[in-house]
Design an enzyme around this catalytic site. Sequence first.
Site, PDB file in Angstrom:
ATOM      1  CE  LYS A 144      -5.205  18.463 -14.651  1.00 58.39           C
ATOM      2  NZ  LYS A 144      -5.794  17.800 -13.355  1.00 58.39           N
ATOM      3  CG  ASP A 196      -2.646  23.419  -6.975  1.00 56.33           C
ATOM      4  OD1 ASP A 196      -1.797  22.759  -7.708  1.00 56.33           O
ATOM      5  OD2 ASP A 196      -3.762  22.906  -6.933  1.00 56.33           O
ATOM      6  NE  ARG A 198      -3.022   0.880   3.162  1.00 58.39           N
ATOM      7  CZ  ARG A 198      -3.059   0.231   4.192  1.00 58.39           C
ATOM      8  NH1 ARG A 198      -3.749  -0.889   3.920  1.00 58.39           N
ATOM      9  NH2 ARG A 198      -2.794   0.447   5.466  1.00 58.39           N
ATOM     10  CE1 TYR A 234      -9.834  21.262 -10.840  1.00 60.47           C
ATOM     11  CE2 TYR A 234      -9.383  20.265  -8.656  1.00 60.47           C
ATOM     12  CZ  TYR A 234     -10.116  20.112 -10.018  1.00 60.47           C
ATOM     13  OH  TYR A 234     -10.690  18.738 -10.400  1.00 60.47           O
TER      14      TYR A 234
END
Length: 381
Positions: free
Chosen positions: A203, A178, A53, A105
């Site tokens: 992106k 960000d 994980r 965003y």
Amino acid sequence: MKPERTLHPATLAAQALGHVDPATRALVPGIHPSTTYLREPDGSYPSGRVYSRTENPSYEPAEDLIAELEGGAGCLLFGSGMAAATAAFQSLAPGDHVVSQDVMYWGVRKWLTQFAVPWGLDVDLIPAGDLTALEAALRPGRTKLVWIETPANPTWAITDIAAAAGLAHAAGARLAVDSTAATPVLTRPLALGADLVMHSATKYLNGHTDVVAGALVTAQPDEMWERLRALRHDAGPVLGPFEAWLLLRGIRTLVLRVEACCRGAAAVAQRFHGHPRVREVLYPGLPSHPGHAVAARQMRGGFGGMLSLCIAGGEKAAIDVAARVRVFKRATSLGGVESLIEHRASVEPPESKVPRDLLRISIGIEHPDDLIADLEQAIGL
Ligand code: PLP
């Protein structure tokens, strides 16, 4: 062996930090699909890995490279940009105060108001880039995180990272950036005083419109970082090994792609600035953009591949322009090799402040003349 820090980002990225597989001498790291690792009879795990994980070795080459490009002490990959962003807020405690932006965003803004606030975070949204509003919103001792996006979707508003870091730190808060639109090629927020950088790696980092991924990078391996590591391990918002491998392959060409996107975006912005059918071009590289002076200081080598065109004639005229493009693709997202165009108000919720006449444009790596010709025929005149 890790190369010297003096190498340029283009070299570090192209060679994935000089990666050579120790077992096979392969230049490309392998993909490790195993979800679990062998335990010795004495109960020990000689590989140091227990369960995939969070301990899958496939994550590490991309994490190491992103951390190096950002000048950070560590990077964690997540299953999406939203998983990375929301982990940062979830590492806080109910009652903590957060300051963020009203234009950014929309997915992060929506999550903050619809999930973080009911869960117990106290959230103030200030106008993007407004340092006076930031200073006024900070509550020394109670504000734990300032979250900015620069350049910010979809007006490409610019925040002065060094100044925001100074204000946040004076109030005892951390600054998270960000930096999806800027990429580490154009801006290194940690060197400007930020504590945490987030990327929607979907992106520019990946760049080929075929992986959804997120990344957090920390300036220091501090207590918040330990909480984030634990949160990723315990809550499990992880990436698959194949996606991590594809992401690394994409980052190898990041610098070339970002340079090409910047050139194309600057050419498109200049061509349509002052065009009779374009009310406004929003691009931080244009001196007319309100964030231009700060962007010129804070961004190196270009102003990014994102811009917006506000079409004279309003919403219908903008939608009609998007309907007529032939080379651009009408699609959401950004930062890929192919150019995208989107009527942004149709995507964001009704309370969004996005101008109704705004077309958001992600410039890819196509020849700028083809993109300009396509927009000219779509806009008309
Ligand atoms: N931050 C920015 C600036 C974005 O543009 C996006 C997605 O469009 C996100 C975060 C969310 O990333 P993801 O779609 O990878 O979850």
